[in-house]
Design a protein around this motif. Structure first.
Motif: not given
Ligand code: URA
Length: 191
Positions: A125, A129, A145, A150-151
């Protein structure tokens, strides 16, 4: 040979950093390169290095169970890691190793063009991210993004170490399933 296969071949013979000396196999990824959902872990462990496939140890078994919980399996998504070769004794990758390896994941992203990226754990992440990503506070949230969702969810190895994180992860997975239904038109879910 298509661009994906060319990239895979390049990666399989990569000597861009010192990890090429200690690896048994390069772990490029598994699943459908045309999938709409991409899962990204950290780096191969001992078993992944031995077999050349990501998430084949205990954490991998749990990942398969987590996928099954939302009606998915490996053939309908793609799974890879930020780092394609195992760091010896599973130490954290060096910055030089991360820099040498990053173009492979970037090119995989460009070729796949996934609709949703699911980071497995904090390290992935922070790379995918944002550098200051806080997994305990931000897991399960969706970020947009470069036109992609995204997670991040807890890494399955973290869930094996600390079962108290499982209920939160169940909620995150259900949220992910809802998002997949919303934005991924080609991804078939079992239920
Ligand atoms: N942990 C990871 O992050 N990736 C793997 O492939 C296996 C374990």
């Amino acid at each position: 040979m298509g661009e994906w296969e060319t990239l895979q071949q390049q990666c399989m013979h990569c000597r861009a950093c010192g990890l090429c000396e200690s690896r048994t196999h390069v772990v490029f990824g598994v699943g459908d390169p045309n999938a709409e959902v991409l899962f990204v872990g950290e780096a191969p462990g001992e078993r992944e290095d031995a077999l050349g496939e990501p998430f084949v140890g205990r954490a991998g078994q749990l990942l398969d169970d987590m996928l099954a919980m939302i009606g998915l399996d490996r053939s309908r998504i793609y799974i890879t890691n930020s780092i394609k070769c195992r760091p010896p004794q599973n130490r954290d990758p060096l910055n030089t190793e991360k820099e040498a390896c990053a173009p492979y994941l970037q090119k995989q992203l460009q070729l796949m063009d996934p609709k949703i990226i699911v980071c497995l754990g904090r390290i992935s992440a922070m790379e995918m991210i944002k550098p200051d990503f806080k997994i305990t506070q931000e897991h399960g949230q969706f970020f947009e993004k470069n036109g992609r969702l995204m997670t991040a969810i807890y890494h399955p190895a973290a869930l094996l170490r600390d079962g108290d994180k499982k209920p939160d992860t169940f909620v995150d997975l259900k949220r992910l399933q809802a998002r997949i239904r919303q934005v991924c038109t080609r991804t078939k879910l079992d239920f």
